[in-house]
Scaffold this motif. Sequence first.
Motif, short mmCIF file in Angstrom:
data_model
loop_
_atom_site.label_atom_id
_atom_site.label_comp_id
_atom_site.label_asym_id
_atom_site.label_seq_id
_atom_site.Cartn_x
_atom_site.Cartn_y
_atom_site.Cartn_z
N GLY A 56 0.82 -1.21 0.00
CA GLY A 56 0.00 0.00 0.00
C GLY A 56 0.85 1.26 0.00
O GLY A 56 2.08 1.20 0.06
N GLN A 57 0.18 2.40 -0.09
CA GLN A 57 0.86 3.69 -0.12
C GLN A 57 -0.01 4.73 0.56
O GLN A 57 -1.24 4.71 0.40
N THR A 58 0.61 5.64 1.28
CA THR A 58 -0.08 6.77 1.88
C THR A 58 0.49 8.04 1.28
O THR A 58 1.72 8.19 1.19
N LEU A 59 -0.39 8.93 0.84
CA LEU A 59 0.00 10.21 0.26
C LEU A 59 -0.52 11.32 1.18
O LEU A 59 -1.70 11.32 1.52
N HIS A 60 0.34 12.24 1.55
CA HIS A 60 -0.08 13.40 2.34
C HIS A 60 0.29 14.65 1.55
O HIS A 60 1.47 14.91 1.30
N VAL A 61 -0.74 15.39 1.12
CA VAL A 61 -0.54 16.57 0.28
C VAL A 61 -0.02 17.72 1.14
O VAL A 61 -0.61 18.07 2.15
N THR A 62 1.09 18.31 0.70
CA THR A 62 1.71 19.41 1.44
C THR A 62 1.47 20.77 0.78
O THR A 62 1.58 21.79 1.44
N GLU A 63 1.13 20.76 -0.51
CA GLU A 63 0.95 22.02 -1.23
C GLU A 63 0.14 21.77 -2.50
O GLU A 63 0.30 20.73 -3.15
N GLY A 64 -0.72 22.72 -2.85
CA GLY A 64 -1.38 22.70 -4.14
C GLY A 64 -2.62 21.82 -4.20
O GLY A 64 -3.20 21.44 -3.19
N VAL A 65 -2.97 21.50 -5.46
CA VAL A 65 -4.16 20.70 -5.75
C VAL A 65 -3.75 19.61 -6.73
O VAL A 65 -3.03 19.86 -7.70
N GLY A 66 -4.24 18.39 -6.48
CA GLY A 66 -3.89 17.28 -7.35
C GLY A 66 -5.04 16.32 -7.54
O GLY A 66 -6.18 16.58 -7.11
N LEU A 67 -4.74 15.21 -8.19
CA LEU A 67 -5.72 14.18 -8.50
C LEU A 67 -5.13 12.82 -8.18
O LEU A 67 -3.92 12.60 -8.34
N VAL A 68 -5.98 11.90 -7.75
CA VAL A 68 -5.62 10.49 -7.59
C VAL A 68 -6.71 9.71 -8.30
O VAL A 68 -7.90 9.92 -8.04
N GLY A 69 -6.32 8.80 -9.20
CA GLY A 69 -7.30 8.00 -9.93
C GLY A 69 -7.05 6.52 -9.76
O GLY A 69 -5.91 6.09 -9.55
N THR A 70 -8.13 5.73 -9.82
CA THR A 70 -8.04 4.27 -9.73
C THR A 70 -8.65 3.64 -10.98
O THR A 70 -9.38 4.29 -11.73
N ARG A 71 -8.38 2.37 -11.19
CA ARG A 71 -8.83 1.67 -12.40
C ARG A 71 -10.35 1.63 -12.54
O ARG A 71 -10.85 1.53 -13.64
N ASP A 72 -11.07 1.71 -11.43
CA ASP A 72 -12.54 1.67 -11.54
C ASP A 72 -13.12 3.03 -11.95
O ASP A 72 -14.34 3.18 -12.00
N GLY A 73 -12.27 4.01 -12.22
CA GLY A 73 -12.74 5.33 -12.66
C GLY A 73 -12.91 6.34 -11.54
O GLY A 73 -13.25 7.49 -11.80
N THR A 74 -12.68 5.94 -10.30
CA THR A 74 -12.75 6.88 -9.20
C THR A 74 -11.63 7.89 -9.32
O THR A 74 -10.47 7.52 -9.57
#
Length: 136
Positions: A56-74
Amino acid sequence: MQLQPVRPTAKASAHLFTGDVYLTPVYSGTGPSRMTVVLVRFTPAARTNWHSHAVGQTLHVTEGVGLVGTRDGTVLRIRAGDTVICPPGEEHWHGAAADTFMSHLAMFEAEPGGSDPTTWLEPVPDEGYRAANRIT
């Protein structure tokens, strides 16, 4: 206790990322820790290839705006202060929104035995990325 100096920032591989992405290693665990932490800085529209992590992986956003996408389209729109937890084996991608920089701490572990914790896959197509920006 041990103080580690700031490590050099390097440009990420064009084989694994689209656009300009910069990596600053923060921590690389040594036994018994298997934790890796990297500060990842994405320029507008830059993103990872599809990939997954064995533990697994944990992402913690420190600045700005981003996107995370998964194979099911989420697709999640992520902002500074948000934390995203990607479960083991989930194929996903992440990066900056089309019009802003985004930085996050990427945290993941290797499996016991030292095998590569990340399985890298194909790039996210431009059209799929543009569609993700419209969804959120």
